[in-house]
Write an enzyme that holds these catalytic residues in place. Structure first.
Site, PDB file in Angstrom:
ATOM      1  N   HIS A  30      -0.666  -0.786   2.678  1.00 49.49           N
ATOM      2  CA  HIS A  30      -0.322   0.622   2.739  1.00 49.49           C
ATOM      3  C   HIS A  30      -0.110   1.033   4.191  1.00 49.49           C
ATOM      4  CE1 HIS A  30      -1.873   0.785  -1.430  1.00 49.49           C
ATOM      5  NE2 HIS A  30      -1.087   1.828  -1.529  1.00 49.49           N
TER       6      HIS A  30
ATOM      7  N   LYS B 100      -3.452   5.764   5.648  1.00 44.79           N
ATOM      8  CA  LYS B 100      -4.277   5.799   4.437  1.00 44.79           C
ATOM      9  C   LYS B 100      -5.754   5.692   4.805  1.00 44.79           C
ATOM     10  CE  LYS B 100      -4.652   3.807  -0.208  1.00 44.79           C
ATOM     11  NZ  LYS B 100      -4.585   5.118  -0.851  1.00 44.79           N
TER      12      LYS B 100
END
Length: 263
Positions: free
Chosen positions: A155, A159
């Site tokens: 990600h 995040k």
């Protein structure tokens, strides 16, 4: 057909902006409210201008004052907890796409689902939910084949939770089918021989990656990998909006994306 009036919670964030833009383009939806933290620097600004789609006449607000048919939450756990309570009190259907909840917050979410239709999913993507079904089928087929399972997820650098809620959901599904009892988050030092009843998780945070997950089922001499990748955030936003439409008219209860997709 009357439009579904929705509120977007977390509307000033990256995902919230895409939800605003896509909701504005959806003829079945009417954006009735855009919510974010009372301390957000863009509070009071037009949600459409922030999302890059022109003025919509809906400003970013800290509280829900409009009449709405459903709320979509794409925020952070502490903020989501507050909107869950608001929807419970006002009997508003709620889509929760936020991840990273603590156990006490999950319990509050389940309690709210006893009073309102509430859809909670770690991932709103069609492709991800199909990949979960494929992983479940693989896990059942390999349950007695001495297969090792590792879950890799990537990600963007912003995040905050790791592993992703989606990775944990993959692990939960596989463990239910195969019986693993240990969930190991990364390895270092000399952990020794890999135990059979373990699922390994590896979280990678790089650039602006919107999300990808690879599930590895490995035996001696062969392996299977199931990989699902997002190329942009719209897949998550579109899934969340579809979930909001799905909840209209539903009885109180806890729903998932499998209900929306008929899987």
């Amino acid at each position: 057909m009357p439009q579904t009036r929705i509120a977007i919670h977390g509307a000033a964030g990256k995902m919230g902006q895409r939800l605003v833009a896509l909701a504005a383009a959806d003829e079945e939806l009417a954006l009735a409210a855009a919510l974010d933290s009372a301390s957000h620097p863009r509070l009071g600004e037009d949600a459409g201008l922030i999302a890059g789609v022109g003025s919509l006449g809906i400003v970013i607000a800290a509280s829900l004052d409009a009449e709405v048919d459903a709320v979509v939450d794409f925020s952070v756990p502490a903020a989501a907890e507050a909107v869950i309570e608001t929807c419970r009190q006002r009997k508003i259907p709620l889509v929760v796409a936020t991840t990273g909840f603590e156990q006490d917050q999950i319990e509050k979410l389940h309690a709210a689902a006893a009073e309102i239709p509430l859809l909670w999913a770690p991932n709103m993507s069609l492709a991800v939910n199909l990949a979960m079904k494929l992983s479940e089928a693989a896990a059942r087929a390999l349950a007695d084949q001495d297969a090792d399972v590792e879950i890799l997820e990537r990600h963007h650098r912003f995040k905050e939770d790791a592993p992703s809620g989606t990775a944990l959901k993959f692990g939960q599904i596989i463990a239910q089918a195969m019986g693993q009892t240990e969930h190991r988050h990364g390895r270092q030092g000399r952990p020794g021989k890999r135990p059979h009843g373990e699922i390994g998780y590896h979280a990678i945070r790089v650039g602006d990656n919107p999300g990808e997950h690879t599930i590895v089922f490995a035996m001696l001499g062969e392996m299977i990998e199931i990989t699902v990748r997002a190329t942009n955030r719209d897949c998550y936003a579109l899934g969340a909006l579809a979930a909001a439409k799905f909840l209209i008219g539903k009885q109180p209860g806890l729903y998932g994306m499998n209900d929306v997709l008929g899987l």
